[in-house]
Design a protein around this motif. Structure first.
Motif, short mmCIF file in Angstrom:
data_model
loop_
_atom_site.label_atom_id
_atom_site.label_comp_id
_atom_site.label_asym_id
_atom_site.label_seq_id
_atom_site.Cartn_x
_atom_site.Cartn_y
_atom_site.Cartn_z
N LEU A 195 0.83 -1.22 0.00
CA LEU A 195 0.00 0.00 0.00
C LEU A 195 0.86 1.26 0.00
O LEU A 195 0.51 2.25 -0.63
CB LEU A 195 -0.94 -0.02 1.21
CG LEU A 195 -2.07 -1.04 1.10
CD1 LEU A 195 -2.66 -1.36 2.46
CD2 LEU A 195 -3.16 -0.52 0.14
N SER A 252 -1.28 4.55 -1.32
CA SER A 252 -2.58 4.53 -0.62
C SER A 252 -2.48 4.89 0.85
O SER A 252 -3.50 4.91 1.55
CB SER A 252 -3.22 3.13 -0.74
OG SER A 252 -3.76 2.98 -2.04
N ALA A 264 -4.10 -5.85 0.73
CA ALA A 264 -3.73 -4.56 0.10
C ALA A 264 -4.84 -4.10 -0.84
O ALA A 264 -5.23 -2.92 -0.84
CB ALA A 264 -2.40 -4.70 -0.64
N ALA A 312 -6.99 -0.69 -0.37
CA ALA A 312 -6.99 0.30 -1.45
C ALA A 312 -8.43 0.67 -1.79
O ALA A 312 -8.75 1.84 -2.04
CB ALA A 312 -6.25 -0.24 -2.67
#
Ligand SMILES: [Zn+2]
Ligand SMILES: [Zn+2]
Length: 365
Positions: free
Chosen positions: A36, A41, A307, A311
């Protein structure tokens, strides 16, 4: 509309481990965070890292009696076995277990105060832990401690716990079995499969009657069948219940490459599962949605699934972002006909029994 999502991360998470040859490897949590970070993110605009403190012991005692906690600490320091043989203690484990619980409390606290809208605690989701027993790699039940915190400090009366780990959420179910906390668990079910509980007819008792919904699934259940069951039962139950917050146990050991479970989900199924539940949270409870981890013994598939999920919470999707699309599995599985027939039977049974019960309870609440 999506507000900021918090990725909870404390270095002590890495102490929650059982040795190099044990299936549970906390590095998956760090790998999800690293993925990430490189996606951007966690840059503070729609997602950020929040460092939680260890749990306040009084909060832990709201679920686990003081003597049991002291006993776990002693066994960890002596590197003794904490359950029948799956969960060996070590001196760092106790600290790691306290940090996992502290992060779930921190997550719901930040959501309730509006500091962030969604949260993910990758070290949480320890759903096999019972008030006075350790089980299946789970020392303390962080989900239950977070629920008690929400009830006591924020006066919440309708808390939904959705559990999509490959195993039945037996600890969580037993803790809330006589209460109106809505607990929904989808899991592989069958002779000899851990932990053995999670049948459709276990619907809760007393005040909790009708508030416990199990969707026992056969080995080999694929994305489509799993999502069919989720849409047919979990979604209408959540809509009827109108929760004030949703806590989602997002263990991903139902992934087709997981070495322990034998379900057939892919990262696409998991992404859709979190997308649906995230949407329900916005529809029913101003987006109050906390995701916690859980199982996930294929390290690579677990970190990618988490992940991609996070996101999504921070407002990004594979459709508009090639870098997220690249994290997905390339394969897609298809269940054999017998599996589809069994999932269909489970859906029909719970459509007839579980959904009308929740709807009726809420009408007369
Ligand atoms: Zn959102
Ligand atoms: Zn599991």
């Amino acid at each position: 509309m999506t507000g900021a999502a918090a990725f909870l991360y404390n270095d002590d998470f890495m102490l929650y481990q059982f040795g190099p040859r044990h299936p549970f490897q906390p590095v998956r949590e760090k790998m999800a965070m690293d993925a990430l970070l490189s996606l951007g993110s966690l840059d503070g605009s729609s997602g950020k890292v929040v460092v939680p403190a260890s749990v306040d012991m009084e909060q832990l005692y709201s679920v686990h009696p003081r003597e049991f906690v002291a006993d776990v600490e002693r066994t960890c320091l002596a590197s003794g076995m904490l359950d029948q043989g799956d969960t060996p203690g070590n001196p760092g484990l106790f600290t790691g277990a306290l940090s996992a619980v502290g992060a779930s409390v921190r997550g719901v606290q930040g959501i309730m105060t509006g500091e962030f809208e969604h949260a993910f605690n990758p070290a949480g989701g320890l759903h096999h832990a019972h008030p006075t027993s350790v089980s299946g790699f789970c020392v303390f039940n962080d989900i239950a401690v977070a629920v008690r915190y929400l009830q006591r400090e924020h006066g919440l009366e309708r808390i939904a716990v959705v559990d999509t780990d490959g195993h039945h959420g037996d600890g969580t179910e037993s803790i809330f079995y006589r209460e109106s906390v809505l607990t929904i668990s989808l899991h592989r079910f069958g002779r000899g499969f851990f932990p053995g509980s999670g049948s459709m007819e276990d619907r809760g008792e007393d005040e909790g009657r009708g508030y416990n919904i199990n969707l026992p699934l056969p080995a080999g259940t694929d994305d489509n069948l799993y999502l069919q069951a989720y849409r047919a039962i979990a979604v209408p139950a959540l809509r009827a219940y109108q929760p004030e917050i949703i806590i989602h146990q997002f263990g991903v050991d139902g992934h087709y490459r997981d070495p322990l479970v034998g379900l057939g989900l892919t990262t696409r199924g998991y992404a859709e599962l979190s997308r649906i539940t995230h949407g329900i949270a916005h529809e029913t409870c101003d987006g109050r949605y906390m995701v916690v981890g859980g199982g996930g013994y294929n390290i690579d598939a677990t970190s990618r699934s988490w992940a991609i999920m996070f996101a999504g919470l921070s407002g990004r999707s594979a459709e508009d972002d090639g870098r997220i699309a690249a994290l997905h599995d390339q394969e897609q599985l298809m269940s054999p006909e017998a599996v589809a027939t069994e999932v269909d039977r489970v859906i029909r049974r719970q459509e007839e029994a579980a959904i009308p019960m929740v709807e009726k309870l809420i009408r007369f609440a």
